[in-house]
Design a protein around this motif. Structure first.
Motif, short mmCIF file in Angstrom:
data_model
loop_
_atom_site.label_atom_id
_atom_site.label_comp_id
_atom_site.label_asym_id
_atom_site.label_seq_id
_atom_site.Cartn_x
_atom_site.Cartn_y
_atom_site.Cartn_z
N ARG A 149 -3.87 -10.26 4.67
CA ARG A 149 -2.50 -9.82 4.36
C ARG A 149 -2.15 -10.23 2.93
O ARG A 149 -2.39 -11.37 2.53
CB ARG A 149 -1.52 -10.47 5.34
CG ARG A 149 -0.11 -9.93 5.24
CD ARG A 149 0.61 -10.02 6.56
NE ARG A 149 0.02 -9.14 7.57
CZ ARG A 149 0.27 -7.82 7.66
NH1 ARG A 149 1.06 -7.23 6.81
NH2 ARG A 149 -0.30 -7.11 8.61
N ASP A 150 -1.65 -9.27 2.17
CA ASP A 150 -1.23 -9.55 0.80
C ASP A 150 0.13 -10.24 0.83
O ASP A 150 1.15 -9.60 1.10
CB ASP A 150 -1.16 -8.24 0.02
CG ASP A 150 -0.83 -8.48 -1.45
OD1 ASP A 150 -0.35 -9.58 -1.78
OD2 ASP A 150 -1.07 -7.57 -2.26
N LEU A 151 0.11 -11.55 0.61
CA LEU A 151 1.36 -12.33 0.64
C LEU A 151 1.88 -12.55 -0.78
O LEU A 151 2.75 -13.39 -1.00
CB LEU A 151 1.13 -13.69 1.31
CG LEU A 151 0.70 -13.65 2.78
CD1 LEU A 151 0.30 -15.04 3.27
CD2 LEU A 151 1.83 -13.10 3.66
N SER A 152 1.33 -11.79 -1.75
CA SER A 152 1.72 -12.03 -3.14
C SER A 152 3.18 -11.60 -3.38
O SER A 152 3.86 -12.17 -4.22
CB SER A 152 0.77 -11.33 -4.10
OG SER A 152 0.79 -9.95 -3.88
N HIS A 232 0.08 -0.98 4.91
CA HIS A 232 1.08 -1.82 5.58
C HIS A 232 0.88 -3.30 5.23
O HIS A 232 0.95 -4.18 6.10
CB HIS A 232 1.03 -1.66 7.11
CG HIS A 232 1.10 -0.24 7.56
ND1 HIS A 232 2.21 0.54 7.33
CD2 HIS A 232 0.21 0.55 8.20
CE1 HIS A 232 1.99 1.76 7.82
NE2 HIS A 232 0.79 1.79 8.35
N GLY A 233 0.56 -3.58 3.97
CA GLY A 233 0.42 -4.98 3.50
C GLY A 233 -0.93 -5.60 3.82
O GLY A 233 -1.18 -6.74 3.44
#
Ligand SMILES: C[S@@+](CC[C@H](N)C(=O)[O-])C[C@H]1O[C@@H](n2cnc3c(N)ncnc32)[C@H](O)[C@@H]1O
Length: 241
Positions: A149-152, A232-233
């Protein structure tokens, strides 16, 4: 704050497959993923699953004909993998995934690190050193697959409260607290105990890694990109040596 290992041991291992829609669903979804990406043995057939958990990827890979070594810190999840692996011979190893080279008997055809496992490492330096080890452990044209998951991008205020999953027995909510390079992930799990609800809670850190940063590191090492997308991330990256 809990380490990743303590967090899984204390709260996540017991609800992991439920949280992702059940064991059969997890296996089916990942089998479809590998088939869609035409992942099948064409070389040594050795596959390494880094952060294998309960086997959502290891079991489908074994069904597709790979000889799988599954590495995870959490013994409860590895036991679940063993119980559900049927006739497949999957070697399970309880250790830090950074030590995976010790368990390799020859170069691997496929190395995977899926569903956020990468984000559990302590630092970006650790991620870089893992990528280097993966590059040198793969045979020519071997593949490395990762999903995370891209938490950036930061969520704010009430959007940081995530209703993960619930049914009549369990209510699982997550709260995200952003720091410059990491996110503190607070997991709150209410479980029904007769007529009352018991709260089980713990928090740990996940790395904030962007797709761009990952692509750059892999390219620098000499990997060639087969696929890298974000939906979706969720980032999916497949590279080859
Ligand atoms: C989000 S789960 C993913 C599990 C599995 N790949 C899946 O898709 O269901 C992350 C897994 O990584 C494991 N893990 C976290 N840090 C680890 C480390 N340093 N070494 C080995 N396993 C680790 C956890 O125990 C957990 O099983």
């Amino acid at each position: 704050m809990a380490t990743a290992q303590e967090h899984y041991e204390q709260v996540l291992a017991d609800v992991y497959s439920w949280m992702l829609g059940g064991f059969d669903y997890g296996i089916h979804k990942n089998l479809e993923f590998f088939q869609k990406h035409e992942i099948s043995p064409m070389g040594s057939s050795r596959a390494i699953d880094l952060g294998a958990g309960c086997g959502f990827q290891s079991i489908p890979l074994a069904q597709l004909g790979f000889s799988v070594t599954a590495i995870d810190l959490e013994q409860k999840l590895l036991n679940e993998l063993k119980e559900n692996s049927g006739k497949s011979t999957i070697v399970t190893i309880q250790d830090d995934l950074i030590n995976f080279e010790q368990y390799l008997q020859g170069k691997a055809e496929l190395i995977i690190c899926m569903t956020d496992t990468l984000l559990h490492l302590e630092s970006k330096d650790k991620v870089c050193s893992l990528f280097k080890k993966i590059f040198s452990s793969l045979e020519d044209r071997g593949k490395f697959i990762m999903t995370f998951r891209d938490l950036s991008q930061e969520l704010s205020e009430l959007d940081r409260f995530i209703p993960v999953k619930s049914d009549e027995h369990i209510i699982f909510t997550c709260f995200l607290e952003y720091e410059p390079n990491t996110v503190k992930v607070h997991d709150l799990i209410y479980k029904k105990d007769h007529n009352s609800w018991k709260l089980n809670k713990s928090f740990y850190k996940k790395l904030r890694l962007s797709k761009q940063w990952i692509d750059h590191q892999l390219e620098d090492l000499g990997f060639s990109k087969l696929e890298s997308n974000i939906e979706h991330g969720l980032v999916t990256t497949i590279v080859t040596k």
